[in-house]
Design an enzyme around this catalytic site. Sequence first.
Site, PDB file in Angstrom:
ATOM      1  N   ILE A  17       0.831  -1.200   0.000  1.00 42.39           N
ATOM      2  CA  ILE A  17       0.000   0.000   0.000  1.00 42.39           C
ATOM      3  C   ILE A  17       0.867   1.251   0.000  1.00 42.39           C
ATOM      4  CG2 ILE A  17      -1.702   1.306   1.336  1.00 42.39           C
ATOM      5  CD1 ILE A  17      -2.684  -1.368   2.419  1.00 42.39           C
ATOM      6  N   ARG A  39       8.807  14.582  20.001  1.00 44.23           N
ATOM      7  CA  ARG A  39       8.208  13.590  19.113  1.00 44.23           C
ATOM      8  C   ARG A  39       7.011  14.224  18.418  1.00 44.23           C
ATOM      9  NH1 ARG A  39      11.435   9.597  17.570  1.00 44.23           N
ATOM     10  NH2 ARG A  39      12.336   8.440  19.303  1.00 44.23           N
ATOM     11  N   GLU A  87      23.090  10.474  19.510  1.00 44.35           N
ATOM     12  CA  GLU A  87      22.082  11.005  20.434  1.00 44.35           C
ATOM     13  C   GLU A  87      22.627  11.423  21.789  1.00 44.35           C
ATOM     14  OE1 GLU A  87      18.641   8.461  20.569  1.00 44.35           O
ATOM     15  OE2 GLU A  87      18.223   8.818  18.438  1.00 44.35           O
ATOM     16  N   PRO A 138       2.816  -6.058  18.139  1.00 39.68           N
ATOM     17  CA  PRO A 138       2.645  -7.192  17.234  1.00 39.68           C
ATOM     18  C   PRO A 138       1.249  -7.339  16.634  1.00 39.68           C
ATOM     19  CG  PRO A 138       2.773  -7.952  19.504  1.00 39.68           C
ATOM     20  CD  PRO A 138       3.073  -6.482  19.512  1.00 39.68           C
ATOM     21  N   GLY A 139       0.322  -6.500  17.018  1.00 41.58           N
ATOM     22  CA  GLY A 139      -1.000  -6.548  16.418  1.00 41.58           C
ATOM     23  C   GLY A 139      -1.010  -6.059  14.980  1.00 41.58           C
ATOM     24  N   GLU A 177      19.729  16.145  11.903  1.00 43.78           N
ATOM     25  CA  GLU A 177      19.189  17.506  11.889  1.00 43.78           C
ATOM     26  C   GLU A 177      17.730  17.572  12.309  1.00 43.78           C
ATOM     27  OE1 GLU A 177      19.853  19.377   8.125  1.00 43.78           O
ATOM     28  OE2 GLU A 177      22.020  19.103   8.233  1.00 43.78           O
ATOM     29  N   GLU A 219      16.232  15.847  14.668  1.00 49.47           N
ATOM     30  CA  GLU A 219      15.987  15.392  16.033  1.00 49.47           C
ATOM     31  C   GLU A 219      16.279  16.522  17.017  1.00 49.47           C
ATOM     32  OE1 GLU A 219      16.719  10.624  15.872  1.00 49.47           O
ATOM     33  OE2 GLU A 219      18.472  11.853  16.285  1.00 49.47           O
TER      34      GLU A 219
END
Length: 165
Positions: A4, A53, A85, A103-104, A128, A130
């Site tokens: 997809i 995030r 990091e 795992p679903g 760059e 992060e």
Amino acid sequence: MTTIYQGKRLSVELRRVDLPNGTSKETIIIHPGGAVVMLPRDGDDCYLIRQYRPALGDYIYEAPAGTMEDGELPEETADREMVEETRLRAGTLIPRGIINTTPGYTDEVLHLYEARDLRPADDHHPDEDEVIEVIRLPIAEAEEMARDGRITDAKTICLLFRCRE
């Protein structure tokens, strides 16, 4: 199987699967590739990162981690990501097993490591895209942060548990 989406890091496929009970169903499976997570430790202290995030629209506390490049061994990824990091390099990487993240719907496997014998890394080249702050704190405080909800990142919580002495 029908792809997809095919991106740089992950692909998404639609697949018909036969289940152990004899039925079949159509399902979506995400293939993000392998990754590693490290808990850098120095005596009774550890290093976490506070990282922005975009999916959450916020900063979270987590252990340093990163995606394996094609042909890269988990230990090589761990070394590269630690430097990127945290600006640290581990003299010793102790394997702490693997985890399946969700795992679903994904086959993602994370390789867990405890990083010891830390030293500064001169060859630091951060990504760059992060936004990261490195935080040194007592391991007992990190464990308390996982218990009281300040650490919500599942891979970090698992790794803290696996590194308990």
